[in-house]
Write a protein that holds these residues in place. Structure first.
Motif, PDB file in Angstrom:
ATOM      1  N   SER A 164     -10.929 -10.715   7.466  1.00 30.19           N
ATOM      2  CA  SER A 164     -11.988  -9.735   7.700  1.00 30.19           C
ATOM      3  C   SER A 164     -12.223  -8.918   6.440  1.00 30.19           C
ATOM      4  O   SER A 164     -11.443  -8.977   5.476  1.00 30.19           O
ATOM      5  N   GLY A 165     -13.311  -8.126   6.438  1.00 31.19           N
ATOM      6  CA  GLY A 165     -13.591  -7.280   5.287  1.00 31.19           C
ATOM      7  C   GLY A 165     -12.465  -6.317   5.006  1.00 31.19           C
ATOM      8  O   GLY A 165     -12.088  -6.087   3.847  1.00 31.19           O
ATOM      9  N   ARG A 166     -11.894  -5.737   6.059  1.00 28.36           N
ATOM     10  CA  ARG A 166     -10.786  -4.802   5.891  1.00 28.36           C
ATOM     11  C   ARG A 166      -9.576  -5.507   5.281  1.00 28.36           C
ATOM     12  O   ARG A 166      -8.921  -4.970   4.376  1.00 28.36           O
ATOM     13  N   GLN A 167      -9.280  -6.716   5.749  1.00 27.41           N
ATOM     14  CA  GLN A 167      -8.131  -7.454   5.234  1.00 27.41           C
ATOM     15  C   GLN A 167      -8.347  -7.870   3.781  1.00 27.41           C
ATOM     16  O   GLN A 167      -7.417  -7.793   2.966  1.00 27.41           O
ATOM     17  N   ARG A 168      -9.554  -8.293   3.432  1.00 26.40           N
ATOM     18  CA  ARG A 168      -9.838  -8.663   2.037  1.00 26.40           C
ATOM     19  C   ARG A 168      -9.686  -7.456   1.114  1.00 26.40           C
ATOM     20  O   ARG A 168      -9.189  -7.579  -0.014  1.00 26.40           O
ATOM     21  N   GLN A 169     -10.113  -6.278   1.597  1.00 32.70           N
ATOM     22  CA  GLN A 169      -9.981  -5.088   0.764  1.00 32.70           C
ATOM     23  C   GLN A 169      -8.517  -4.751   0.533  1.00 32.70           C
ATOM     24  O   GLN A 169      -8.131  -4.309  -0.561  1.00 32.70           O
ATOM     25  N   ARG A 170      -7.677  -4.962   1.535  1.00 35.83           N
ATOM     26  CA  ARG A 170      -6.239  -4.718   1.362  1.00 35.83           C
ATOM     27  C   ARG A 170      -5.644  -5.694   0.348  1.00 35.83           C
ATOM     28  O   ARG A 170      -4.765  -5.321  -0.439  1.00 35.83           O
ATOM     29  N   VAL A 171      -6.115  -6.949   0.376  1.00 39.40           N
ATOM     30  CA  VAL A 171      -5.649  -7.921  -0.613  1.00 39.40           C
ATOM     31  C   VAL A 171      -6.054  -7.482  -2.019  1.00 39.40           C
ATOM     32  O   VAL A 171      -5.265  -7.575  -2.971  1.00 39.40           O
ATOM     33  N   MET A 172      -7.295  -6.977  -2.169  1.00 34.95           N
ATOM     34  CA  MET A 172      -7.751  -6.503  -3.468  1.00 34.95           C
ATOM     35  C   MET A 172      -6.882  -5.354  -3.975  1.00 34.95           C
ATOM     36  O   MET A 172      -6.536  -5.290  -5.162  1.00 34.95           O
ATOM     37  N   ILE A 173      -6.511  -4.452  -3.072  1.00 37.45           N
ATOM     38  CA  ILE A 173      -5.644  -3.338  -3.473  1.00 37.45           C
ATOM     39  C   ILE A 173      -4.269  -3.865  -3.873  1.00 37.45           C
ATOM     40  O   ILE A 173      -3.674  -3.408  -4.859  1.00 37.45           O
ATOM     41  N   ALA A 174      -3.753  -4.853  -3.126  1.00 40.93           N
ATOM     42  CA  ALA A 174      -2.464  -5.451  -3.477  1.00 40.93           C
ATOM     43  C   ALA A 174      -2.504  -6.068  -4.872  1.00 40.93           C
ATOM     44  O   ALA A 174      -1.566  -5.928  -5.658  1.00 40.93           O
ATOM     45  N   MET A 175      -3.605  -6.763  -5.199  1.00 40.72           N
ATOM     46  CA  MET A 175      -3.735  -7.353  -6.532  1.00 40.72           C
ATOM     47  C   MET A 175      -3.849  -6.275  -7.601  1.00 40.72           C
ATOM     48  O   MET A 175      -3.315  -6.421  -8.704  1.00 40.72           O
ATOM     49  N   ALA A 176      -4.545  -5.181  -7.272  1.00 49.29           N
ATOM     50  CA  ALA A 176      -4.736  -4.109  -8.254  1.00 49.29           C
ATOM     51  C   ALA A 176      -3.427  -3.411  -8.591  1.00 49.29           C
ATOM     52  O   ALA A 176      -3.240  -2.948  -9.726  1.00 49.29           O
ATOM     53  N   ILE A 177      -2.497  -3.321  -7.626  1.00 51.25           N
ATOM     54  CA  ILE A 177      -1.240  -2.613  -7.868  1.00 51.25           C
ATOM     55  C   ILE A 177      -0.105  -3.567  -8.218  1.00 51.25           C
ATOM     56  O   ILE A 177       1.040  -3.132  -8.379  1.00 51.25           O
ATOM     57  N   ALA A 178      -0.403  -4.865  -8.361  1.00 46.72           N
ATOM     58  CA  ALA A 178       0.644  -5.860  -8.590  1.00 46.72           C
ATOM     59  C   ALA A 178       1.463  -5.560  -9.841  1.00 46.72           C
ATOM     60  O   ALA A 178       2.676  -5.776  -9.867  1.00 46.72           O
ATOM     61  N   ALA A 179       0.814  -5.081 -10.889  1.00 47.28           N
ATOM     62  CA  ALA A 179       1.514  -4.799 -12.148  1.00 47.28           C
ATOM     63  C   ALA A 179       1.925  -3.338 -12.277  1.00 47.28           C
ATOM     64  O   ALA A 179       2.269  -2.896 -13.375  1.00 47.28           O
ATOM     65  N   ARG A 180       1.871  -2.591 -11.189  1.00 47.82           N
ATOM     66  CA  ARG A 180       2.240  -1.172 -11.172  1.00 47.82           C
ATOM     67  C   ARG A 180       1.486  -0.375 -12.239  1.00 47.82           C
ATOM     68  O   ARG A 180       2.099   0.256 -13.121  1.00 47.82           O
ATOM     69  N   PRO A 181       0.159  -0.393 -12.180  1.00 48.28           N
ATOM     70  CA  PRO A 181      -0.626   0.256 -13.240  1.00 48.28           C
ATOM     71  C   PRO A 181      -0.549   1.769 -13.172  1.00 48.28           C
ATOM     72  O   PRO A 181      -0.244   2.356 -12.128  1.00 48.28           O
ATOM     73  N   LYS A 182      -0.864   2.399 -14.280  1.00 47.10           N
ATOM     74  CA  LYS A 182      -0.910   3.854 -14.341  1.00 47.10           C
ATOM     75  C   LYS A 182      -2.209   4.405 -13.748  1.00 47.10           C
ATOM     76  O   LYS A 182      -2.281   5.577 -13.389  1.00 47.10           O
ATOM     77  N   LEU A 183      -3.239   3.562 -13.680  1.00 39.27           N
ATOM     78  CA  LEU A 183      -4.556   3.995 -13.224  1.00 39.27           C
ATOM     79  C   LEU A 183      -5.152   2.923 -12.335  1.00 39.27           C
ATOM     80  O   LEU A 183      -5.034   1.730 -12.625  1.00 39.27           O
ATOM     81  N   ILE A 184      -5.778   3.349 -11.235  1.00 38.34           N
ATOM     82  CA  ILE A 184      -6.563   2.445 -10.401  1.00 38.34           C
ATOM     83  C   ILE A 184      -8.005   2.927 -10.423  1.00 38.34           C
ATOM     84  O   ILE A 184      -8.283   4.099 -10.155  1.00 38.34           O
ATOM     85  N   ILE A 185      -8.903   2.019 -10.762  1.00 39.53           N
ATOM     86  CA  ILE A 185     -10.337   2.308 -10.736  1.00 39.53           C
ATOM     87  C   ILE A 185     -10.912   1.639  -9.496  1.00 39.53           C
ATOM     88  O   ILE A 185     -10.844   0.419  -9.357  1.00 39.53           O
ATOM     89  N   ALA A 186     -11.425   2.436  -8.575  1.00 42.57           N
ATOM     90  CA  ALA A 186     -11.958   1.928  -7.304  1.00 42.57           C
ATOM     91  C   ALA A 186     -13.459   2.150  -7.285  1.00 42.57           C
ATOM     92  O   ALA A 186     -13.923   3.291  -7.256  1.00 42.57           O
TER      93      ALA A 186
END
Length: 483
Positions: free
Chosen positions: A164-186
């Motif tokens: 679902s759209g909600r589940q895909r967005q959670r996957v995107m957030i998981a990919m964005a934090i995979a490398a433990r970044p200092k900044l997230i741009i949403a």
């Protein structure tokens, strides 16, 4: 385009520092002299109408603009000049220093690769020390669990179109934090989501999880579905009103939150983690942070215990305080709920309904809980006593700032106390949102029916509401009279 920020602790070097940025396309300028800084731990909101340059600014920060874009100005990310980087150095900076959550995850995710492959790629690109399929899989599962995606093992095998759209967005957030970044741009991360999914996405990005989160909870009783894919959240410091007619599933939601009913499917999370079962140390630690006030204080108070024993019970179970300290705390609590200490040695049957409910409230707040579950706490009281208990609850909430799930069928009570409202019908949440929106401008027909059915003392208003109910039930009926 303007920016709004939530303050953070002072830090001499910002994570992102953009100065006098100008971006021009062949069609004309997209940004003209844009400047912005983001400090560690800070949330900066970039707002503006469509076409104002918000997405251009976000893409420029990660050097993701198309080649046709002409840039001037400076962009420093984690202390490095973004415009001066190329190739491998730029790729490492994008994942390691900053992650990106795009507006539409369906187009941002690769439709030809499984979720597991895409997560493994994100980990491999920015964590080359990890070797072997097993390492990527375990890290991927941990990321999906962190963003609250149910059944993570099976989700790894799914393709984006199967979510679902909600589940895909959670996957995107998981990919964005995979490398433990200092900044997230949403970039507009909630635009394509419904209100509930949008709020849950904001919770994930904010990093302070909801006190209580039910996600697609299903409960069956003897072949009857009591809860049907119920999702809702209670945040720190807010009161969520859960309303609906008798039998709609409100009490079952409260019992799930307290661990008294286990869902057949779905997830119940408290304080950011699954609700623990049993009587172990972790379960006891979680339960001491949750208070409960039930509908009928006559049945929820042990008639063999005095008021002092009743209020002191949570202290005796969860703390090692001495008897004298517990008694001093009981006196404080009775004073907080406006009961005289002369009642310390009375038993439940010797108290009025309002007094018993105040004792229940004192017991629920004995350990200063972070979350309070209040199930129809005023329905058994007369109107005058009800008003005083509600005033007391509001005052204590203002002082202690606990989160509260307030279950009620009385819309007037909910309107006077709650911040947000969720409406239940036949085991489903049919509408939820800010109190003023739900109770003043409802979108679901059932919510409108509840509002029109709520009792009012004025005969003229009662006649008007009856005419409106009949008119909405039968579109062919004569027009309702003007107010």
């Amino acid at each position: 385009m303007t920016s709004q920020r939530r303050s953070a602790r002072t830090n001499p070097e910002p994570v992102l520092d953009v100065r006098d940025l100008r971006v021009t396309y062949r069609s004309g300028p997209a940004l003209d002299g844009f400047s912005c800084t983001v400090a560690p731990g800070e949330i900066v909101a970039l707002v503006g109408e469509s076409g104002s340059g918000k997405t251009t600014a976000a893409l420029a920060a990660l050097a993701l603009l198309p080649p046709a874009a002409q840039l001037s100005g400076t962009i420093r990310l984690a202390g490095q000049d973004v415009r001066g980087l190329r190739g491998e150095a730029l790729r490492r900076l994008r994942g390691g220093a900053a992650g990106m959550v795009f507006q539409e995850p369906m187009t941002a995710l690769n439709p030809l690769l499984t979720i597991g492959n895409q997560l493994a790629e994100a980990i491999r690109n920015h964590d080359p020390e990890r070797r072997g399929r097993g390492g990527y899989r375990e890290e991927s599962l941990a990321l999906l669990r962190r963003v609250g995606l149910r059944e993570p093992d099976s989700r790894l095998r799914h393709y984006p179109h199967q979510l679902s759209g909600r589940q895909r967005q959670r996957v995107m957030i998981a990919m964005a934090i995979a490398a433990r970044p200092k900044l997230i741009i949403a970039d507009e991360p909630t635009t394509a989501l419904d209100v509930t999914a949008g709020q849950q996405t904001l919770d994930l990005l904010d990093g302070s999880p909801a006190l209580l989160a039910l996600s697609e909870v299903v409960v069956d009783f003897g072949g009857r579905r009591a809860l049907d894919s119920v999702s809702l959240t209670v945040h720190a410091g807010e009161i969520l009103g859960l309303v609906g007619e008798s039998g709609s599933g409100k009490t079952t939601v409260g019992n799930c939150a307290l661990g008294l009913v286990a869902p057949h499917t779905g997830a119940v999370r408290v304080f950011g983690a699954p609700l623990p079962r049993g009587t172990g140390r972790r379960a006891r630690a979680v339960r001491r942070r949750i208070g409960a006030v039930f509908q009928d204080p006559a049945s929820s108070l042990d008639p063999r215990m005095t008021v002092a024993q009743t209020v002191a019970e949570p202290l005796a179970v969860h703390t090692r305080t001495a008897r004298r300290q517990r008694l001093a705390r009981v006196r404080e609590l009775l004073d907080a709920v406006e009961l005289p200490t002369a009642m310390l040695h009375r038993y439940g049957p010797e108290l009025s309904g309002g007094q018993r409910q105040r004792v229940s409230l004192a017991r629920a707040l004995a350990l200063e809980p972070d979350l309070l579950i209040a199930d129809e706490p005023t329905s058994a009281l007369d109107v005058s006593v009800q008003a005083s208990v509600l005033e007391l609850l509001g005052r204590l909430h203002h002082e202690l700032r606990f989160g509260c799930l307030f279950i009620s069928h009385d819309l007037a009570v909910v309107d006077s106390l709650c911040d947000r409202v969720a409406v239940m019908r036949s085991g489903r949440v049919v509408e939820q949102g800010p109190r003023a929106e739900v109770l003043r401008s409802p979108t679901h027909p059932y919510t409108r029916e509840l509002l029109l059915s709520s009792p009012v003392p004025d005969p003229g208003q009662r006649r008007e509401r009856r005419a409106r109910r009949l008119s909405e039930a039968d579109p062919a009926a004569p027009p309702r009279p003007a107010a």
